[in-house]
Design an enzyme around this catalytic site. Structure first.
Site, PDB file in Angstrom:
ATOM      1  N   LEU A   9       0.835  -1.217   0.000  1.00  0.00           N
ATOM      2  CA  LEU A   9       0.000   0.000   0.000  1.00  0.00           C
ATOM      3  C   LEU A   9       0.861   1.255   0.000  1.00  0.00           C
ATOM      4  O   LEU A   9       0.486   2.281  -0.544  1.00  0.00           O
ATOM      5  CB  LEU A   9      -0.886   0.032   1.245  1.00  0.00           C
ATOM      6  N   GLY A  10       1.995   1.179   0.641  1.00  0.00           N
ATOM      7  CA  GLY A  10       2.851   2.363   0.734  1.00  0.00           C
ATOM      8  C   GLY A  10       4.146   2.049   1.459  1.00  0.00           C
ATOM      9  O   GLY A  10       4.270   1.009   2.104  1.00  0.00           O
TER      10      GLY A  10
ATOM     11  N   PHE B 200      10.635   3.781   7.735  1.00  0.00           N
ATOM     12  CA  PHE B 200      11.133   2.599   8.438  1.00  0.00           C
ATOM     13  C   PHE B 200      10.305   1.368   8.159  1.00  0.00           C
ATOM     14  O   PHE B 200      10.529   0.328   8.746  1.00  0.00           O
ATOM     15  CB  PHE B 200      11.113   2.845   9.953  1.00  0.00           C
TER      16      PHE B 200
ATOM     17  N   VAL C 297       3.973  -0.897   4.137  1.00  0.00           N
ATOM     18  CA  VAL C 297       2.620  -1.183   4.603  1.00  0.00           C
ATOM     19  C   VAL C 297       1.898  -2.002   3.535  1.00  0.00           C
ATOM     20  O   VAL C 297       1.886  -1.630   2.355  1.00  0.00           O
ATOM     21  CB  VAL C 297       1.854   0.116   4.921  1.00  0.00           C
TER      22      VAL C 297
ATOM     23  N   ASP D 213       4.103  14.282  15.393  1.00  0.00           N
ATOM     24  CA  ASP D 213       4.357  14.161  13.960  1.00  0.00           C
ATOM     25  C   ASP D 213       3.065  14.397  13.173  1.00  0.00           C
ATOM     26  O   ASP D 213       2.750  13.658  12.239  1.00  0.00           O
ATOM     27  CB  ASP D 213       4.952  12.770  13.671  1.00  0.00           C
TER      28      ASP D 213
HETATM   29  P1  ADP Z   1       6.479   5.383   8.192  1.00  0.00           P
HETATM   30  O1  ADP Z   1       6.004   5.622   9.591  1.00  0.00           O
HETATM   31  O2  ADP Z   1       7.606   4.426   8.130  1.00  0.00           O
HETATM   32  O3  ADP Z   1       6.735   6.671   7.460  1.00  0.00           O
HETATM   33  P2  ADP Z   1       3.793   5.225   7.268  1.00  0.00           P
HETATM   34  O4  ADP Z   1       3.003   4.876   8.465  1.00  0.00           O
HETATM   35  O5  ADP Z   1       3.863   6.652   6.888  1.00  0.00           O
HETATM   36  O6  ADP Z   1       5.259   4.653   7.410  1.00  0.00           O
HETATM   37  O7  ADP Z   1       3.207   4.426   6.030  1.00  0.00           O
HETATM   38  C1  ADP Z   1       3.638   4.611   4.708  1.00  0.00           C
HETATM   39  C2  ADP Z   1       2.470   4.718   3.722  1.00  0.00           C
HETATM   40  O8  ADP Z   1       1.671   3.527   3.774  1.00  0.00           O
HETATM   41  C3  ADP Z   1       1.491   5.837   4.036  1.00  0.00           C
HETATM   42  O9  ADP Z   1       1.871   7.041   3.446  1.00  0.00           O
HETATM   43  C4  ADP Z   1       0.180   5.334   3.453  1.00  0.00           C
HETATM   44  O10 ADP Z   1       0.071   5.651   2.084  1.00  0.00           O
HETATM   45  C5  ADP Z   1       0.291   3.829   3.633  1.00  0.00           C
HETATM   46  N1  ADP Z   1      -0.441   3.397   4.840  1.00  0.00           N
HETATM   47  C6  ADP Z   1       0.012   3.462   6.120  1.00  0.00           C
HETATM   48  N2  ADP Z   1      -0.901   3.000   6.991  1.00  0.00           N
HETATM   49  C7  ADP Z   1      -1.982   2.633   6.248  1.00  0.00           C
HETATM   50  C8  ADP Z   1      -3.293   2.100   6.570  1.00  0.00           C
HETATM   51  N3  ADP Z   1      -3.661   1.846   7.834  1.00  0.00           N
HETATM   52  N4  ADP Z   1      -4.135   1.885   5.539  1.00  0.00           N
HETATM   53  C9  ADP Z   1      -3.783   2.161   4.278  1.00  0.00           C
HETATM   54  N5  ADP Z   1      -2.585   2.668   3.907  1.00  0.00           N
HETATM   55  C10 ADP Z   1      -1.687   2.905   4.866  1.00  0.00           C
END
Ligand code: ADP
Length: 293
Positions: free
Chosen positions: A23-24, A28, A31, A149
């Protein structure tokens, strides 16, 4: 068998395909969309955040990471609010550690704003901000949590369109004291554009009011189609501007009252003078009543 709390998930309760279900990607973690088998009768489609394991990690570092993710899990599992991403648990018996949370199919707010640009009405933007503020009021006032954040990239869009606060990687519980002093190790990336002046000094002082400052930048992003200010500048230069409270001009389409809220009330050097997130929410709701109909 030893009784495990439900949030201590086993890796074999989770299934996903790393080649198809991404998804992304964050700093670190990756997802993925996957399935969480709760028991013999129940399963759920979820988002699974998997830490990117570094080959160079020592046993000690892995142990530390595991402990910090378990600690995060233990707190977050009790956060239940329609504007906060629901967290189900963590699989941490062995690496890679996997965090299981509610799937937000609309992805993150920053991407949404950048894609849809001017197709989004002012009223919709106010709703995004209102939702995010509601989630933050819950975290601040009921859970005593500093998020640290807050930004459009950390707001996710749920299946029902609600905006939800996510990513508690930097969050801290503010139990007794009103603010927390931190000597940040210089090696991890800080979200400089969203940081309040007092968090850009040494020691950095974090409080609910520094979250409110970042919330002001979230409002800016929402009206600026997900584009952050000062695109050309180096973090050091941006930090100097923020410390001097030389903030960016606000987008034209921002309603006057919201401009005033961000520029005059939120972006003040003195943290105590800023409104609380609850006051901020009230101001946004007033605006919603004015134009939301
Ligand atoms: P990090 O903390 O390492 O930066 P993120 O939590 O920002 O990682 O997650 C990276 C990307 O994954 C997000 O920008 C989003 O697009 C996707 N993502 C994160 N959590 C979810 C979720 N619960 N449902 C759908 N997409 C998600």
């Amino acid at each position: 068998p030893v009784d495990r709390p439900q949030w201590m998930i086993k890796h074999d309760q989770l299934s996903f395909d790393r080649t198809k279900d991404l998804l992304g990607t964050g700093n670190f973690a990756n997802v993925y969309k996957g399935i969480y088998k709760i028991d013999d009768k129940m399963e759920k489609i979820v988002a699974i955040k998997e830490s990117i394991t570094r080959e160079a990690y020592t046993v000690e570092q892995l142990k530390k990471e595991r402990e910090s993710m378990l600690k995060e899990a233990e707190t977050q599992v009790y956060y239940v609010h329609e504007n906060v991403v629901r967290f189900f648990g963590v699989a941490a018996d062995y690496p890679p550690i996997q965090v299981v949370m509610e799937l937000c199919p609309g992805r993150d707010l920053m991407t949404h704003l950048q894609r849809e640009k001017d197709n989004i009405s002012v009223a919709e933007r106010i709703v995004y901000i209102r939702d995010a503020a509601r989630g933050m009021v819950y975290l601040h006032d009921e859970k005593n949590l500093l998020h640290r954040d807050i930004a459009a990239r950390n707001c996710l869009i749920a299946a029902n369109g609600y905006i939800k606060i996510s990513d508690f990687g930097l969050s801290l519980l503010c139990e007794k004291k009103e603010s927390i002093d931190i000597d940040e190790p210089g090696n991890h990336q800080l979200p400089v554009r969203h940081m309040a002046p007092e968090t850009l000094k040494k020691p950095a002082i974090y409080s609910k009011k520094s979250d409110v400052w970042a919330f002001g930048m979230l409002i800016y992003e929402v009206f600026n189609n997900g584009v952050k200010p000062w695109p050309e500048d180096q973090p050091r230069k941006i930090a100097t501007k923020i410390r001097r409270c030389e903030m960016c001009p606000l987008p034209e389409n921002m309603p006057q009252d919201i401009k005033k809220l961000v520029k005059e009330d939120i972006w003040q050097t003195k943290a105590e003078a800023r409104p609380s997130i609850k006051d901020t929410l009230m101001r946004v709701e007033r605006q919603y009543r004015l134009i939301g109909k």
